[in-house]
Design a protein around this motif. Structure first.
Motif, short mmCIF file in Angstrom:
data_model
loop_
_atom_site.label_atom_id
_atom_site.label_comp_id
_atom_site.label_asym_id
_atom_site.label_seq_id
_atom_site.Cartn_x
_atom_site.Cartn_y
_atom_site.Cartn_z
N ARG A 13 0.83 -1.20 0.00
CA ARG A 13 0.00 0.00 0.00
C ARG A 13 0.86 1.25 0.00
NH1 ARG A 13 -5.13 -0.90 0.99
NH2 ARG A 13 -5.74 -2.80 2.11
N TYR A 14 0.42 2.25 -0.75
CA TYR A 14 0.95 3.61 -0.59
C TYR A 14 -0.23 4.43 -0.14
CZ TYR A 14 5.24 2.30 -3.02
OH TYR A 14 6.43 1.71 -3.37
N GLY A 15 -0.26 4.78 1.15
CA GLY A 15 -1.45 5.45 1.69
C GLY A 15 -2.63 4.51 1.58
N ALA A 16 -3.73 5.02 1.06
CA ALA A 16 -4.93 4.19 0.97
C ALA A 16 -4.89 3.28 -0.26
CB ALA A 16 -6.17 5.08 0.90
N LYS A 17 -3.96 3.59 -1.17
CA LYS A 17 -3.96 2.87 -2.44
C LYS A 17 -3.10 1.60 -2.39
CE LYS A 17 -2.85 3.38 -7.29
NZ LYS A 17 -4.10 2.90 -7.86
N ALA A 18 -3.67 0.50 -2.87
CA ALA A 18 -2.90 -0.74 -2.99
C ALA A 18 -2.24 -0.75 -4.36
CB ALA A 18 -3.80 -1.95 -2.81
N ALA A 19 -0.93 -0.42 -4.39
CA ALA A 19 -0.20 -0.40 -5.67
C ALA A 19 -0.04 -1.82 -6.20
CB ALA A 19 1.16 0.26 -5.49
N VAL A 20 0.15 -2.76 -5.26
CA VAL A 20 0.18 -4.19 -5.58
C VAL A 20 -0.83 -4.86 -4.67
CG1 VAL A 20 1.58 -6.28 -5.42
CG2 VAL A 20 2.55 -4.23 -6.45
N GLY A 37 0.77 -4.18 -18.37
CA GLY A 37 -0.21 -3.35 -17.67
C GLY A 37 -0.03 -1.90 -18.06
N LYS A 38 -1.10 -1.15 -17.92
CA LYS A 38 -1.05 0.27 -18.28
C LYS A 38 -0.20 1.03 -17.27
CE LYS A 38 -5.58 1.15 -18.70
NZ LYS A 38 -6.83 1.75 -19.20
N ASN A 39 0.03 2.29 -17.55
CA ASN A 39 0.75 3.15 -16.61
C ASN A 39 0.04 3.11 -15.26
OD1 ASN A 39 1.26 5.40 -19.31
ND2 ASN A 39 2.81 4.13 -18.37
N GLY A 40 0.83 2.93 -14.22
CA GLY A 40 0.27 2.95 -12.87
C GLY A 40 -0.36 1.64 -12.43
N ALA A 41 -0.22 0.58 -13.24
CA ALA A 41 -0.84 -0.71 -12.91
C ALA A 41 -0.17 -1.40 -11.72
CB ALA A 41 -0.81 -1.63 -14.12
N GLY A 42 1.10 -1.04 -11.46
CA GLY A 42 1.80 -1.64 -10.33
C GLY A 42 2.97 -2.52 -10.72
N LYS A 43 3.36 -2.48 -11.98
CA LYS A 43 4.43 -3.34 -12.48
C LYS A 43 5.76 -3.06 -11.77
CE LYS A 43 3.97 -1.69 -16.67
NZ LYS A 43 2.90 -0.68 -16.45
N THR A 44 6.14 -1.79 -11.75
CA THR A 44 7.42 -1.42 -11.13
C THR A 44 7.41 -1.75 -9.64
OG1 THR A 44 7.73 0.34 -12.75
CG2 THR A 44 9.04 0.48 -10.74
N THR A 45 6.29 -1.46 -8.99
CA THR A 45 6.19 -1.74 -7.55
C THR A 45 6.37 -3.23 -7.28
OG1 THR A 45 4.69 0.13 -7.34
CG2 THR A 45 4.78 -1.40 -5.49
N LEU A 46 5.72 -4.06 -8.08
CA LEU A 46 5.86 -5.51 -7.91
C LEU A 46 7.32 -5.93 -8.05
CD1 LEU A 46 4.72 -8.35 -7.59
CD2 LEU A 46 4.10 -8.34 -10.01
N SER A 185 6.09 -4.28 -19.35
CA SER A 185 5.87 -3.40 -20.48
C SER A 185 4.44 -2.92 -20.49
CB SER A 185 6.13 -4.16 -21.77
OG SER A 185 5.87 -3.32 -22.86
N HIS A 186 4.22 -1.75 -21.09
CA HIS A 186 2.83 -1.39 -21.36
C HIS A 186 2.53 -1.55 -22.85
CE1 HIS A 186 5.16 2.37 -21.49
NE2 HIS A 186 4.40 2.65 -22.53
N LEU A 187 3.56 -1.99 -23.58
CA LEU A 187 3.39 -2.23 -25.00
C LEU A 187 3.43 -3.72 -25.30
CD1 LEU A 187 5.90 0.41 -26.34
CD2 LEU A 187 3.42 0.58 -26.36
N1 LIG Z 1 6.89 5.56 -3.78
C1 LIG Z 1 5.59 5.71 -4.02
N2 LIG Z 1 4.80 6.50 -3.26
C2 LIG Z 1 3.50 6.64 -3.46
N3 LIG Z 1 2.83 6.03 -4.46
C3 LIG Z 1 3.53 5.23 -5.29
C4 LIG Z 1 4.93 5.03 -5.12
N4 LIG Z 1 5.35 4.19 -6.09
C5 LIG Z 1 4.25 3.88 -6.82
N5 LIG Z 1 3.16 4.50 -6.33
C6 LIG Z 1 1.80 4.38 -6.89
O1 LIG Z 1 1.51 3.01 -7.06
C7 LIG Z 1 0.81 2.80 -8.28
C8 LIG Z 1 1.57 1.81 -9.14
O2 LIG Z 1 2.74 2.43 -9.61
P1 LIG Z 1 3.86 1.68 -10.46
O3 LIG Z 1 4.94 2.63 -10.70
O4 LIG Z 1 4.19 0.41 -9.79
O5 LIG Z 1 3.08 1.37 -11.80
P2 LIG Z 1 3.65 0.88 -13.21
O6 LIG Z 1 2.76 -0.21 -13.67
O7 LIG Z 1 5.08 0.60 -13.09
O8 LIG Z 1 3.40 2.15 -14.14
P3 LIG Z 1 4.27 2.69 -15.39
O9 LIG Z 1 3.84 1.91 -16.59
O10 LIG Z 1 3.84 4.12 -15.49
O11 LIG Z 1 5.72 2.56 -15.07
C9 LIG Z 1 0.61 4.16 -8.91
O12 LIG Z 1 -0.67 4.63 -8.58
C10 LIG Z 1 1.68 5.00 -8.25
O13 LIG Z 1 1.27 6.33 -8.19
#
Ligand SMILES: Nc1ncnc2c1ncn2[C@@H]1O[C@H](COP(=O)(O)OP(=O)(O)OP(=O)(O)O)[C@@H](O)[C@H]1O
Ligand SMILES: [Mg+2]
Length: 295
Positions: A13-20, A37-46, A185-187
Motif C-alpha cells: 500500500r501507498y497510503g490508501a492505495k494498494a499499488a500491488v 499493464g497500463k501506466n500505474g498498474a503496479g508493475k514497477t512496484t511488484l 511493459s505497457h506495449l
Molecule cells: N513511492 C511511491 N509512493 C506513493 N505512491 C507510489 C509510489 N510508487 C508507486 N506509487 C503508486 O503506485 C501505483 C503503481 O505504480 P507503479 O509505478 O508500480 O506502476 P507501473 O505499472 O510501473 O506504471 P508505469 O507503466 O507508469 O511505469 C501508482 O498509482 C503509483 O502512483
C-alpha cells in the motif's frame, strides 16, 4: 510445480492505495514472463518488492524456492526504471564501478558492452547519452555477475526499432542459455513475440496469467467465407458435416472448426448453388485480446 519466482497474496500500500493488490505471481525457470499493464498498474512496484527495494505490507515472496529471499537476490540482475549512472564517466567506467559489487574481469566488461551495442561509443560521457544508450548500459549493468534471473522494467523504453530488435535478440540468446526473465511493459509489441507467459496487471491486481500457447489457442484463427447467401451456405455446410461449428455474420460464414482440406468447403457451397467470393483465415489480434483485458 516449483517456481523460480513466486509470490502469495503480495500486498503493497501507498497510503490508501494498494499499488500491488494480493498478487500471486508464478514464474517458472527458463521462462520469459511478460508483465503487461497500463501506466500505474503496479508493475514497477511488484518488481521492487521482488528485489527487496520496497517492503510488502503482507504476503510472501519465494525466490529459487526459498522463503528467505534475501540471500538469493545475488543471483538476480535487474534494471528498474532509469539506471542510476555516473554522468561524468564513460560506459566502460560506469560498468567498472558497478562491477566493484560483482568482481568481473575487464574483458568480460568489454564483452558486455559489445553485447548491448555500446562498444563503439568511446569517450562519450553517460551524461550525454540518449535514453536508448542509457537503457543499453543499464542492461549491461544488470547482466554483471551472470545472473540466473533478469528482472527488467520496460527495458526497451526509448529504443528505436533497430535497438528494440537488438535487445530482443539479446534476451532470446540469454534465455537459450538458461536465464529466466521477468519483463514489464505497457506495449504488447515489446513482449508479444518473445514472452512464453503473460501476466496481465490492472490497478494493482494480477488479473490473469496465461501461457503463450494458451493465448495462441484463444486467438485461434477461424475461416471467414464470404458468400452470396450465408443462410443457404450454412445449411449446405451443416448438411455436409453436421459437427461443423459455424456462425453467420452478414454475408459471411465463420467456420471455427478445423477443416483439413478447405477446397471441400468451396465444392460443397458451389454444389449447393452458393457463390464463394472470398475465403480467408482470420484470428483475433493479440492486441485486441489484451486491450479487452487491460480495460
Ligand atoms: N513511492 C511511491 N509512493 C506513493 N505512491 C507510489 C509510489 N510508487 C508507486 N506509487 C503508486 O503506485 C501505483 C503503481 O505504480 P507503479 O509505478 O508500480 O506502476 P507501473 O505499472 O510501473 O506504471 P508505469 O507503466 O507508469 O511505469 C501508482 O498509482 C503509483 O502512483
Ligand atoms: Mg513502471
Amino acid at each position: 510445480m516449483e517456481y523460480i519466482i513466486e509470490t502469495k497474496n503480495l500486498l503493497k500500500r501507498y497510503g490508501a492505495k494498494a499499488a500491488v493488490n494480493n498478487v500471486s505471481l508464478h514464474v517458472e525457470k527458463g521462462e520469459i514472463y511478460g508483465l503487461i499493464g497500463k501506466n500505474g498498474a503496479g508493475k514497477t512496484t511488484l518488481m521492487k518488492l521482488l528485489l527487496g527495494l520496497a517492503n510488502p505490507n503482507s504476503g510472501e515472496i519465494s525466490l529459487f524456492g526459498s522463503n528467505t529471499p534475501n540471500e538469493k537476490r545475488r543471483k538476480i540482475g535487474s534494471l528498474i526504471e532509469e539506471p542510476a549512472l555516473y554522468k561524468g564517466e564513460t560506459a566502460l567506467e560506469n560498468l567498472r564501478r558497478f562491477a566493484i559489487l560483482v568482481p568481473t574481469p575487464e574483458e568480460e566488461l568489454h564483452r558486455l558492452l559489445e553485447l548491448v551495442g555500446l562498444a563503439d561509443v568511446g569517450d562519450k560521457k553517460a551524461g550525454r547519452f540518449s535514453l536508448g544508450m542509457r537503457q543499453r548500459l543499464g542492461l549491461a549493468i544488470a547482466m554483471l555477475g551472470d545472473p540466473e534471473i533478469l528482472i527488467l522494467d520496460e527495458p526497451i523504453n526509448g529504443l528505436d526499432p533497430a535497438g528494440i530488435k537488438e535487445i530482443r535478440d539479446i534476451i532470446l540468446e540469454l534465455n537459450q542459455k538458461g536465464v529466466t526473465f521477468l519483463i514489464s511493459s505497457h506495449l504488447l509489441d515489446e513482449l508479444g513475440r518473445i514472452a512464453t507467459k503473460f501476466g496481465i496487471m490492472t490497478d494493482g491486481i494480477l488479473a490473469e496469467e496465461i501461457s503463450a500457447k494458451e493465448l495462441k489457442e484463444k486467438c485461434r484463427a477461424f475461416l471467414k467465407v464470404t458468400v452470396s447467401d450465408s443462410q443457404k451456405a450454412q445449411q449446405a455446410l451443416l448438411a455436409w458435416r453436421s459437427d461443423l461449428k459455424t456462425e453467420i455474420s452478414g454475408n459471411e460464414v465463420h467456420i471455427t472448426s478445423r477443416v483439413e482440406d478447405t477446397s471441400e468447403i468451396v465444392i460443397t457451397l458451389v454444389n449447393a448453388g452458393v457463390r464463394v467470393y472470398e475465403m480467408r483465415n482470420e484470428s483475433i489480434e493479440l492486441e485486441d485480446f489484451f486491450i479487452e483485458r487491460l480495460g
